[in-house]
Design a protein around this motif. Structure first.
Motif, PDB file in Angstrom:
ATOM      1  N   MET A  10      -4.115  -9.340 -38.350  1.00 31.07           N
ATOM      2  CA  MET A  10      -4.131  -9.883 -37.556  1.00 31.07           C
ATOM      3  C   MET A  10      -3.014 -10.780 -37.253  1.00 31.07           C
ATOM      4  O   MET A  10      -2.319 -10.990 -36.449  1.00 31.07           O
ATOM      5  CB  MET A  10      -5.734  -9.999 -36.223  1.00 31.07           C
ATOM      6  CG  MET A  10      -6.008  -8.632 -35.834  1.00 31.07           C
ATOM      7  SD  MET A  10      -7.309  -9.084 -34.944  1.00 31.07           S
ATOM      8  CE  MET A  10      -6.889 -10.088 -33.488  1.00 31.07           C
ATOM      9  N   GLU A  11      -3.563 -11.639 -38.081  1.00 30.25           N
ATOM     10  CA  GLU A  11      -2.483 -12.894 -39.102  1.00 30.25           C
ATOM     11  C   GLU A  11      -1.078 -12.061 -39.114  1.00 30.25           C
ATOM     12  O   GLU A  11      -0.392 -13.145 -38.818  1.00 30.25           O
ATOM     13  CB  GLU A  11      -2.876 -14.002 -40.403  1.00 30.25           C
ATOM     14  CG  GLU A  11      -4.071 -15.185 -40.030  1.00 30.25           C
ATOM     15  CD  GLU A  11      -4.885 -14.932 -41.144  1.00 30.25           C
ATOM     16  OE1 GLU A  11      -3.931 -15.553 -41.854  1.00 30.25           O
ATOM     17  OE2 GLU A  11      -5.860 -15.446 -41.239  1.00 30.25           O
ATOM     18  N   LYS A  12      -1.132 -11.030 -39.584  1.00 33.35           N
ATOM     19  CA  LYS A  12       0.471 -10.549 -39.703  1.00 33.35           C
ATOM     20  C   LYS A  12       0.801  -9.702 -38.409  1.00 33.35           C
ATOM     21  O   LYS A  12       1.967  -9.327 -38.951  1.00 33.35           O
ATOM     22  CB  LYS A  12       0.454  -9.643 -41.147  1.00 33.35           C
ATOM     23  CG  LYS A  12      -0.814 -10.953 -42.496  1.00 33.35           C
ATOM     24  CD  LYS A  12       0.783 -10.557 -43.323  1.00 33.35           C
ATOM     25  CE  LYS A  12       0.304 -11.221 -44.515  1.00 33.35           C
ATOM     26  NZ  LYS A  12       1.665 -11.307 -45.509  1.00 33.35           N
ATOM     27  N   GLY A  13       0.510  -9.878 -37.573  1.00 33.81           N
ATOM     28  CA  GLY A  13       0.459  -9.226 -36.525  1.00 33.81           C
ATOM     29  C   GLY A  13       0.258  -7.925 -36.219  1.00 33.81           C
ATOM     30  O   GLY A  13       0.672  -7.184 -35.720  1.00 33.81           O
ATOM     31  N   ILE A  14      -0.617  -7.631 -37.263  1.00 33.41           N
ATOM     32  CA  ILE A  14      -1.090  -5.878 -37.479  1.00 33.41           C
ATOM     33  C   ILE A  14      -2.037  -5.946 -36.558  1.00 33.41           C
ATOM     34  O   ILE A  14      -3.140  -7.063 -36.802  1.00 33.41           O
ATOM     35  CB  ILE A  14      -1.252  -5.311 -38.681  1.00 33.41           C
ATOM     36  CG1 ILE A  14       0.353  -5.779 -39.325  1.00 33.41           C
ATOM     37  CG2 ILE A  14      -1.716  -3.717 -39.087  1.00 33.41           C
ATOM     38  CD1 ILE A  14       0.591  -5.683 -40.585  1.00 33.41           C
ATOM     39  N   GLU A  15      -3.072  -5.095 -35.627  1.00 31.06           N
ATOM     40  CA  GLU A  15      -3.759  -4.406 -35.085  1.00 31.06           C
ATOM     41  C   GLU A  15      -4.166  -3.323 -35.424  1.00 31.06           C
ATOM     42  O   GLU A  15      -4.164  -2.666 -35.829  1.00 31.06           O
ATOM     43  CB  GLU A  15      -3.033  -3.768 -33.999  1.00 31.06           C
ATOM     44  CG  GLU A  15      -2.253  -4.941 -32.789  1.00 31.06           C
ATOM     45  CD  GLU A  15      -3.562  -6.257 -32.466  1.00 31.06           C
ATOM     46  OE1 GLU A  15      -4.845  -5.823 -32.155  1.00 31.06           O
ATOM     47  OE2 GLU A  15      -3.167  -7.692 -31.570  1.00 31.06           O
ATOM     48  N   SER A  16      -5.665  -2.890 -36.225  1.00 27.00           N
ATOM     49  CA  SER A  16      -6.760  -2.458 -36.926  1.00 27.00           C
ATOM     50  C   SER A  16      -7.419  -2.376 -35.301  1.00 27.00           C
ATOM     51  O   SER A  16      -8.265  -3.124 -36.111  1.00 27.00           O
ATOM     52  CB  SER A  16      -6.646  -2.663 -38.022  1.00 27.00           C
ATOM     53  OG  SER A  16      -8.023  -3.404 -38.100  1.00 27.00           O
TER      54      SER A  16
END
Ligand SMILES: *[C@@H]1O[C@H](CO)[C@@H](O)[C@H](O)[C@H]1NC(C)=O
Ligand SMILES: *[C@@H]1O[C@H](CO)[C@@H](O)[C@H](O)[C@H]1NC(C)=O
Ligand SMILES: *[C@@H]1O[C@H](CO)[C@@H](O)[C@H](O)[C@H]1NC(C)=O
Length: 390
Positions: free
Chosen positions: A128-134
């Motif tokens: 999430m910090e890297k802008g990736i949603e899981s």
């Protein structure tokens, strides 16, 4: 020259020895592993995600045609039937590996599975910090491993076994994991360069999970790499605007996506080599899912698949039978008559037929490096084999 009796005896011996050979290729001569301990994502999930789900929002794999070929009612596996891990369990003479999450009153003596659909190698918060949603699950590899470490004392106590000994005679299936760490950003439209930066972080996470388990006593690891994602119906659909010449003319796959899979696999293999040197008493086996699957697209007829088997069996729309939000398991989405002729089941996951062939290629070669040794030197069954073949 041969008398009828001699002929009969030699025929009998021939049948006997070919029976032994057949047995040898479908199950090991001895059973070196007493248990399977599995970590990973949907490729090895035998029901964890289903049990972790809200009963009012059951996942696709809770519904037919998932499990259509095997395991009716659907077991939560993301296929029409058995997965690679199920075929490994069959081969080893072990029960299907029970999911840990949500299981009650189940014996984990001969296997325990932490693999969860949608799971990532990296933690959700980090992505999430890297802008990736899981969006699917937070049960990352670390969460799976920590859960295992927490319950380990109870697990050994309940089976009245020494923990180190128990881990030592288990086969650890470490993955496939990391595929979703790439799937999410690809499908969220992130750039390949950004995604590539994740690779060393993912390899490091897998590596430290192995080291932790070695410290606890584990001795055999089977560590799978990534799939040839450029042959996957979901990726082919995502990049459906790719020009004709961007596809491999022979297979129809997208080479630059496959190269990304190989990039991950090369780094994983290097790291496994490093670990193998560091821990010579441990057996670290690379499972080459990539090449095993890629040959299905190169020579489909040889493996019993239909010509150009890129489209999903279960799904609808487009060139590859795949549409986001109209996927397999949704109401009104159909599936093919002959799943065993398809490689791809639902866009992301493979059919039982494909998983069976991958498992065979791992257990009997040539897709495990180093290869499994089922001969168990010194055991009675080996002596039997030699007396027949002489
Ligand atoms: C748990 O399994 C044991 C053995 O199969 C059985 O005797 C017992 O009744 C079960 N307990 C529950 C709560 O289901
Ligand atoms: C994961 O999510 C569940 C449910 O949303 C939550 O209860 C749990 O604390 C989370 N675990 C971690 C490690 O973040
Ligand atoms: C697509 O899926 C349907 C079922 O929904 C199946 O009948 C058909 O054969 C598949 N198409 C291809 C090209 O495989």
């Amino acid at each position: 020259m041969a008398s009828p009796l001699k002929k009969l005896i030699s025929t009998f011996l021939f049948l006997l020895s070919s029976t032994v050979i057949m047995v040898a290729s479908s199950e090991p001569l001895c059973h070196p592993y007493k248990s399977i301990i599995s970590f990973g994502d949907s490729i090895a999930d035998t029901g964890n995600y289903l049990r972790l789900s809200d009963v009012n929002h059951l996942p696709q794999a809770a519904f037919l045609p998932y499990g259509e070929t095997f395991f009716q009612p659907p077991s939560g596996r993301y296929s029409d039937g058995r997965l690679i891990i199920d075929f490994i369990a069959e081969f080893l003479g072990l029960p299907y590996v029970p999911p840990y999450f949500g299981s009650q009153n189940v014996s984990f003596e001969q296997g325990i599975n932490f693999a969860v659909y949608g799971a990532t190698a990296l933690d959700r918060a980090f992505l999430m910090e890297k802008g990736i949603e899981s969006d699917f699950t937070n049960v990352s590899l670390n969460v799976q491993l920590n859960t295992f470490k927490q319950i380990l004392p109870n697990l050994c106590a309940s089976t009245s076994r020494d923990c180190r000994e128990m881990l030592g005679d288990s086969l650890i299936l470490m993955g496939e994991i990391g595929g979703n760490d790439y799937n999410y950003p690809f499908f969220e439209g992130k750039s390949i360069n950004g995604i590539k930066e994740l690779v060393p972080l993912i390899i490091k996470t897998i590596s430290s999970a192995i080291v932790d388990l070695v410290d606890l006593g584990s001795k055999t690891f089977l560590v799978p790499g990534n799939f040839p994602i450029g042959c996957s119906a979901s990726y082919l659909t995502l990049f459906q605007n790719a020009k004709e010449e961007e596809h491999d003319p022979f297979t129809g796959c997208i080479p630059w996506l496959n190269e990304f899979g190989e990039y991950h696999n090369d780094q994983l293999k290097n790291e496994l080599k490093r670990l193998q040197k560091l821990y010579p008493h441990v057996n670290i086996i690379y499972a080459d899912y990539y090449n095993s699957i890629h040959t299905f697209f190169q020579e489909p007829a040889k493996y019993g698949f239909k010509n150009r088997p890129l489209a999903a069996c279960c799904g609808v729309g487009g060139k590859y039978n795949f549409t986001v939000n109209e996927e397999c398991g949704y109401r009104g989405v159909n599936y093919c008559q002959n799943p065993s002729e398809y490689v791809n089941w639902d866009g992301y996951h493979l059919t039982e037929a494909a998983y069976r062939k991958i498992a065979h290629g791992l257990l009997n070669g040539p897709y495990a490096t180093p290869a499994f040794d089922w001969s168990c030197p010194g055991s009675a069954s080996v002596d039997k084999k030699y007396s027949f073949s002489s």
